[in-house]
Design a protein around this motif. Structure first.
Motif, PDB file in Angstrom:
ATOM      1  N   UNK A  47       8.309  -0.943   0.874  1.00  0.00           N
ATOM      2  CA  UNK A  47       7.633  -1.605  -0.249  1.00  0.00           C
ATOM      3  C   UNK A  47       6.678  -2.689   0.252  1.00  0.00           C
ATOM      4  N   UNK A  48       5.697  -3.027  -0.586  1.00  0.00           N
ATOM      5  CA  UNK A  48       4.664  -3.978  -0.185  1.00  0.00           C
ATOM      6  C   UNK A  48       5.250  -5.349   0.158  1.00  0.00           C
ATOM      7  N   UNK A  49       6.289  -5.791  -0.546  1.00  0.00           N
ATOM      8  CA  UNK A  49       6.836  -7.127  -0.268  1.00  0.00           C
ATOM      9  C   UNK A  49       7.426  -7.211   1.142  1.00  0.00           C
ATOM     10  N   UNK A  50       7.886  -6.078   1.682  1.00  0.00           N
ATOM     11  CA  UNK A  50       8.381  -6.058   3.064  1.00  0.00           C
ATOM     12  C   UNK A  50       7.226  -6.284   4.032  1.00  0.00           C
ATOM     13  N   UNK A  51       6.083  -5.655   3.738  1.00  0.00           N
ATOM     14  CA  UNK A  51       4.915  -5.832   4.604  1.00  0.00           C
ATOM     15  C   UNK A  51       4.456  -7.285   4.571  1.00  0.00           C
ATOM     16  N   UNK A  52       4.450  -7.894   3.389  1.00  0.00           N
ATOM     17  CA  UNK A  52       4.081  -9.315   3.261  1.00  0.00           C
ATOM     18  C   UNK A  52       4.963 -10.191   4.147  1.00  0.00           C
ATOM     19  N   UNK A 103       6.296  11.898  -5.051  1.00  0.00           N
ATOM     20  CA  UNK A 103       7.623  11.425  -5.455  1.00  0.00           C
ATOM     21  C   UNK A 103       7.889   9.983  -5.042  1.00  0.00           C
ATOM     22  N   UNK A 104       7.187   9.499  -4.003  1.00  0.00           N
ATOM     23  CA  UNK A 104       7.455   8.146  -3.474  1.00  0.00           C
ATOM     24  C   UNK A 104       6.162   7.347  -3.310  1.00  0.00           C
ATOM     25  N   UNK A 105       5.233   7.542  -4.216  1.00  0.00           N
ATOM     26  CA  UNK A 105       3.886   7.000  -4.025  1.00  0.00           C
ATOM     27  C   UNK A 105       3.867   5.483  -3.808  1.00  0.00           C
ATOM     28  N   UNK A 106       4.730   4.760  -4.489  1.00  0.00           N
ATOM     29  CA  UNK A 106       4.693   3.293  -4.405  1.00  0.00           C
ATOM     30  C   UNK A 106       5.173   2.755  -3.054  1.00  0.00           C
ATOM     31  N   UNK A 107       5.955   3.562  -2.340  1.00  0.00           N
ATOM     32  CA  UNK A 107       6.495   3.053  -1.063  1.00  0.00           C
ATOM     33  C   UNK A 107       6.058   3.869   0.143  1.00  0.00           C
ATOM     34  N   UNK A 108       5.266   4.923  -0.058  1.00  0.00           N
ATOM     35  CA  UNK A 108       4.699   5.654   1.076  1.00  0.00           C
ATOM     36  C   UNK A 108       3.371   4.984   1.410  1.00  0.00           C
ATOM     37  N   UNK A 109       3.373   4.195   2.475  1.00  0.00           N
ATOM     38  CA  UNK A 109       2.213   3.374   2.802  1.00  0.00           C
ATOM     39  C   UNK A 109       1.753   3.617   4.239  1.00  0.00           C
TER      40      UNK A 109
END
Length: 403
Positions: free
Chosen positions: A372-377, A289-295
């Motif tokens: 989200x990935x941009x937060x990690x960046x 359900x949250x694949x794009x933000x479960x990192x």
């Protein structure tokens, strides 16, 4: 039943010779309004006695001082009030002839001067050797520190206080002893700084416009928040003075990354390292359900691909293959410390997923985050800059915010 007997003139003269003062009271002498006026005047007198000066107007003054200043102005304007209070006015507040206790006449002797200052004379020492005499500035600084009010918006600062305490406990921040030898006027404080004073972690939330102190130095009004949910509106110089007098006062350092990116080596340093970001291909409902933000976010000193070789058999990777979303190559890092900082920064977005291992036992995978990935960046950039300690991740807004 005892009778009320009126004293004759002879009786009063006899008592006076014996050193006994006679005070005649009258039942119901004052109306309710007069009693309120007297009580209000006594508040002003108490302020003058404690502060050694008249109450003053001004936005930089405490609310009660401003109230007393207005009250005194009104009393002075009304003859009725002045007549009512004249017998109580031992400080000469009504006619404006009040003089502070420090304004003493030139012919006062040394012993009387010391007595007025509250200092006991020591016969064995020089009359000029004054000990334990607090200046008016020192007294005012102590009063301002003590004059705290409840902080109504403390919840806005609570997370920061908790975070700073944890950082001190884990060694990410240091408490640094106040150096008196640096000199009073050389001490600087700034907005956003954490301190320890009076045993309390304190935070400088606001710094007002620069003003000139009586000695010509720059000064400013501060809003200081304390860990016990109180705050004070204190002058910068008063706060520095209070720290100077407090043997336990300390500065709290900014969040330090230690040797993460320094040229110094420690036993745990690596010649190079990599921060890796993974996306799981698991069929777990939460992940799907949250694949794009479960990192998953980790740090390794080796090859990332080798680290992931056995992912589908490892509960750490949710018993499934993973996809590498991003990597960040870093030089000379302390891997363990860096990973701790990353996980701490993203703690509000931490996701604990229960999954069965290959033996059917339920285990929790703990190093996964909703971000989200941009937060990690952005987070990695702030780690490289060394400013990560000034920020936190607001998971509700999906935004990195400054404290």
């Amino acid at each position: 039943m005892a009778k009320n007997t009126k004293l004759t003139d002879e009786d009063e003269e006899l008592l006076a010779e014996l050193g006994i003062e006679v005070e005649v009271t009258k039942a119901g002498q004052y109306t309710s309004r007069e009693e309120r006026i007297i009580a209000g005047f006594e508040d002003i007198q108490k302020f003058v006695e404690e502060q050694g000066r008249l109450p003053e107007h001004g936005e930089d003054k405490a609310i009660f001082e401003r109230l007393y200043a207005v009250r005194l102005d009104q009393i002075r304007k009304q003859e009725e009030c002045k007549n009512l209070l004249k017998d109580f006015d031992h400080q000469n507040l009504l006619d404006g002839s009040y003089k502070p206790a420090t304004d003493v006449s030139d012919d006062i002797d040394d012993a009387e001067l010391l007595a007025q200052l509250g200092v006991e004379a020591d016969d064995e020492s020089s009359i000029t050797n004054l000990k334990h005499v607090k200046t008016r500035a020192d007294k005012r600084a102590a009063e301002e520190i003590a004059n705290r009010t409840p902080c109504v918006d403390f919840e806005e600062f609570r997370v920061s206080f908790e975070s700073v305490k944890k950082d001190i406990d884990t060694g990410f921040r240091k408490s640094i002893r106040f150096r008196k030898d640096a000199g009073f006027t050389k001490t600087t404080l700034k907005k956003g700084q954490f301190l320890i004073i009076g045993g309390q972690i304190s935070y400088i939330a606001e710094v007002g416009e620069t003003i000139k102190a009586p000695n010509g130095e720059d000064d400013a009004r501060l809003r200081v928040i304390y860990a016990n949910r109180t705050e004070s509106n204190i002058l910068l110089r008063s706060l520095i003075r209070a720290m100077y007098k407090d043997e336990t006062s300390r500065f709290i350092s900014d969040l330090t990354l230690g040797p993460l990116f320094s040229g110094e080596n420690s036993d745990d340093d690596q010649e190079s390292g990599t921060i890796y970001i993974l996306r799981s291909l698991s069929d777990h409902s939460t992940v799907k359900e949250n694949r794009d933000i479960v990192l998953k976010i980790g740090v390794t000193g080796g090859d990332v691909k080798k680290r992931l070789t056995n992912a589908k058999n490892d509960p750490t990777f949710l018993m499934a293959d993973v996809e590498v979303i991003a990597t960040y190559k870093l030089a000379n890092i302390n891997r363990t410390k860096l990973e701790s900082i990353i996980h701490k920064f993203l703690s509000s977005a931490k996701l604990e997923i229960e999954i069965k291992d290959r033996f059917g036992k339920l285990v929790k995978a703990r190093e996964w985050f909703l971000a989200p990935v941009f937060i990690i960046d952005e987070m990695v950039e702030k780690i490289k800059e060394g400013t990560i300690g000034d920020y936190y991740y607001d998971v509700a807004l999906a935004k990195i915010q400054k404290y």
